[in-house]
Design a protein around this motif. Structure first.
Motif, short mmCIF file in Angstrom:
data_model
loop_
_atom_site.label_atom_id
_atom_site.label_comp_id
_atom_site.label_asym_id
_atom_site.label_seq_id
_atom_site.Cartn_x
_atom_site.Cartn_y
_atom_site.Cartn_z
N GLU A 1 -4.44 30.08 2.81
CA GLU A 1 -4.51 30.98 1.65
C GLU A 1 -4.56 32.45 2.10
O GLU A 1 -3.93 33.32 1.51
CB GLU A 1 -5.76 30.65 0.83
N ILE A 2 -5.32 32.71 3.15
CA ILE A 2 -5.40 34.09 3.69
C ILE A 2 -4.05 34.46 4.31
O ILE A 2 -3.51 35.54 4.08
CB ILE A 2 -6.51 34.21 4.75
N ILE A 3 -3.49 33.55 5.09
CA ILE A 3 -2.30 33.88 5.86
C ILE A 3 -1.05 34.02 4.99
O ILE A 3 -0.18 34.85 5.27
CB ILE A 3 -2.10 32.83 6.99
N GLN A 4 -1.00 33.24 3.89
CA GLN A 4 0.17 33.31 2.99
C GLN A 4 0.38 34.71 2.41
O GLN A 4 1.45 35.06 1.99
CB GLN A 4 -0.06 32.37 1.81
N ASP A 5 -0.72 35.47 2.33
CA ASP A 5 -0.69 36.77 1.66
C ASP A 5 -0.97 37.85 2.71
O ASP A 5 -2.08 37.96 3.22
CB ASP A 5 -1.78 36.75 0.57
N LYS A 6 0.07 38.64 3.03
CA LYS A 6 -0.10 39.65 4.08
C LYS A 6 -1.20 40.65 3.73
O LYS A 6 -1.82 41.23 4.63
CB LYS A 6 1.22 40.38 4.34
N GLY A 7 -1.45 40.86 2.44
CA GLY A 7 -2.52 41.76 2.01
C GLY A 7 -3.88 41.17 2.35
O GLY A 7 -4.74 41.85 2.92
N LEU A 8 -4.10 39.90 2.02
CA LEU A 8 -5.38 39.26 2.33
C LEU A 8 -5.60 39.19 3.84
O LEU A 8 -6.71 39.34 4.33
CB LEU A 8 -5.44 37.83 1.75
N GLN A 9 -4.49 38.97 4.56
CA GLN A 9 -4.59 38.92 6.02
C GLN A 9 -5.09 40.25 6.59
O GLN A 9 -6.00 40.29 7.42
CB GLN A 9 -3.21 38.65 6.60
N LYS A 10 -4.49 41.34 6.11
CA LYS A 10 -4.90 42.67 6.60
C LYS A 10 -6.35 42.94 6.23
O LYS A 10 -7.11 43.49 7.04
CB LYS A 10 -3.99 43.76 6.03
N LEU A 11 -6.75 42.56 5.01
CA LEU A 11 -8.15 42.77 4.60
C LEU A 11 -9.08 41.94 5.49
O LEU A 11 -10.16 42.41 5.88
CB LEU A 11 -8.35 42.39 3.13
N PHE A 12 -8.66 40.73 5.82
CA PHE A 12 -9.46 39.88 6.70
C PHE A 12 -9.66 40.57 8.06
O PHE A 12 -10.77 40.62 8.60
CB PHE A 12 -8.79 38.51 6.89
N PHE A 13 -8.58 41.13 8.61
CA PHE A 13 -8.70 41.83 9.91
C PHE A 13 -9.68 43.00 9.77
O PHE A 13 -10.57 43.17 10.61
CB PHE A 13 -7.33 42.37 10.37
N ARG A 14 -9.52 43.76 8.71
CA ARG A 14 -10.37 44.95 8.52
C ARG A 14 -11.84 44.54 8.41
O ARG A 14 -12.70 45.09 9.08
CB ARG A 14 -9.92 45.71 7.28
N HIS A 15 -12.12 43.53 7.58
CA HIS A 15 -13.52 43.13 7.35
C HIS A 15 -14.15 42.49 8.58
O HIS A 15 -15.36 42.44 8.69
CB HIS A 15 -13.60 42.15 6.17
N ASN A 16 -13.33 42.01 9.48
CA ASN A 16 -13.86 41.34 10.67
C ASN A 16 -13.70 42.15 11.94
O ASN A 16 -13.80 41.62 13.05
CB ASN A 16 -13.22 39.96 10.83
N GLN A 17 -13.44 43.44 11.78
CA GLN A 17 -13.30 44.34 12.93
C GLN A 17 -12.26 43.87 13.94
O GLN A 17 -12.44 44.01 15.15
CB GLN A 17 -14.64 44.56 13.65
N ILE A 18 -11.20 43.28 13.45
CA ILE A 18 -10.10 42.90 14.34
C ILE A 18 -9.11 44.06 14.34
O ILE A 18 -8.69 44.50 13.27
CB ILE A 18 -9.44 41.59 13.85
N PRO A 19 -8.76 44.59 15.52
CA PRO A 19 -7.91 45.80 15.52
C PRO A 19 -6.56 45.54 14.86
O PRO A 19 -5.87 44.59 15.21
CB PRO A 19 -7.74 46.10 17.01
N THR A 20 -6.23 46.38 13.90
CA THR A 20 -4.94 46.26 13.20
C THR A 20 -4.55 47.65 12.73
O THR A 20 -5.40 48.55 12.65
CB THR A 20 -5.05 45.25 12.03
#
Ligand code: ADP
Length: 384
Positions: free
Chosen positions: A99-118
């Motif tokens: 569900e997260i990966i299907q949506d590039k927006g949710l993916q980017k938000l996931f990276f941001r919220h988890n301090q993954i460099p993007t």
């Protein structure tokens, strides 16, 4: 323990499904695919449920016949999968991750919220929001991406900020999109991560992708990548952290950019075996496909070490060739030591369609690169 005739269901029957089945044949695994009429995996699957990947009834029928479900494509019916998982079906990777990966927006938000460099980004729901959001981003070049449904570079447009601000009619997407800062002269890397339900986690040696700028598809892929041991270590750590934080179980390709100052940015994740891991079939002790079979069957992960340096070339449909075709140059190519050809059993070609791939092994990465150029020169395609 490896129970005989364990039944795996695959949603999708493309080349990734075909190679997953090929990897499972020595273990007598029983595979059922859900796919429309003809498909690369159709001839070798034990059973073929003919249907659309979005059809919940067909997904339920597949689930009823199999011990565990996986998928080889992201754009599938998530609601049906969520329901099946709630009812106790093993689905790998979990639909919550999909569900997260299907949506590039949710993916980017996931990276941001988890301090993954993007790279820095803004989300837009429609074209009227572009102006405000573009002004918040740095740099002149912007990568604009449809949030859902894109693949192989489709749904991605590299745009100039000033052009978008001045010529409203040039905005490429009217619907929900991600606008992100562009990494200039990036080296593109992929880290394939395997993680099982016990939490065991391993990465494959990093691969470096070289793109065909016109097709926006990988042209050559090399492993090991031409990066320092420190960057290799850092990229592997970031990739593992990303999958761990996502609670991902399965095989994941974590795509990254390395900029000129040696900063790494996660671009996106694929929740399945990936084009950038095809070479692992011959080049690694355990391929990405065998690794996924191990995860699906609750077996321990295998060694991901490279046996030899490798290159991979996608065989893409040639310009000007359509329909029935023949691949040419194989007499020469197959005479070279350490060259392996995989064909995807597609009856018809069209320009840029993925028709197969070639893996090239050698003693050193320099030797591999030399051989890869020769292979590329001789590879041809003829209209029948
Ligand atoms: P897809 O999901 O279709 O593969 P990607 O998000 O990977 O789409 O983008 C396709 C290609 O566009 C990338 O492989 C890269 O070459 C280029 N690209 C995308 N985003 C950026 C970015 N922020 N900076 C630099 N290049 C990018």
């Amino acid at each position: 323990m490896l129970p005989p005739n364990k039944k795996i269901g695959i949603i999708g029957g493309g080349q990734l499904g075909k190679m997953l089945i090929e990897a499972g044949q020595p273990w007598n695994i029983h595979y059922t695919i859900l796919e429309t009429q003809s498909a690369p995996a159709a001839d070798i699957a034990n059973r073929h449920i003919i249907g659309e990947l979005s059809d919940a009834d067909k997904i339920n029928a597949l689930a009823a016949q199999c011990d565990v479900l996986t998928y080889e494509i992201e754009h599938i019916n998530i609601q049906a999968l969520l329901k099946l998982e709630q009812e106790g079906k093993r689905i790998i990777p979990s639909p919550a991750v999909l569900e997260i990966i299907q949506d590039k927006g949710l993916q980017k938000l996931f990276f941001r919220h988890n301090q993954i460099p993007t790279t820095d980004f803004e989300l837009v729901d429609n074209s009227t929001e572009w102006t405000d959001k573009l002004l918040k981003l740095k740099g002149e070049k912007i990568a604009a991406k449809l949030r859902k449904g894109g693949y192989d570079g489709k749904g991605v447009e590299l745009v100039n900020k000033s052009e978008m601000l001045n010529f409203y009619n040039k905005i490429p997407f009217s619907g929900p999109a991600v606008l992100e800062e562009f990494v200039e002269n990036a080296i593109e890397l992929a880290v394939i991560v395997a993680r099982n339900e016990k939490g065991e986690i391993r990465t494959f040696p990093i691969v470096e992708m070289q793109f065909d700028p016109k097709a926006n598809l990988v042209e050559f892929l090399f492993s090991p990548a031409d990066i320092s041991p420190e960057i290799e270590e850092k990229a592997r750590r970031i990739a593992m952290e990303t999958i761990f934080k996502m609670k991902g179980v399965g095989i994941f390709a974590v795509e990254m950019f390395l900029d000129q100052d040696q900063n790494l940015f996660v671009n996106e994740i694929a929740p399945r075996p990936h084009n950038s891991g095809h070479h692992t079939i011959e080049a690694c002790y355990t391929s990405q496909y065998e690794q996924l079979n191990r995860i699906l069957l609750e077996l321990p992960l295998g060694s991901t070490e490279l046996i030899k340096p490798a290159a991979m070339i996608n065989i893409l449909g040639f310009e000007g060739v359509k329909g029935a075709y023949e691949i040419t140059g194989l007499d020469h190519i197959l005479g070279i030591e350490g060259v392996y050809i995989h064909l995807y059993n597609k009856a018809e070609t069209k320009p840029k369609r993925k028709m197969g791939h070639i893996t090239i092994l050698g003693d050193t990465i320099e030797q591999v690169k030399e051989k890869a150029l020769v292979v590329k020169q001789h590879l041809g395609m003829k209209q029948l």
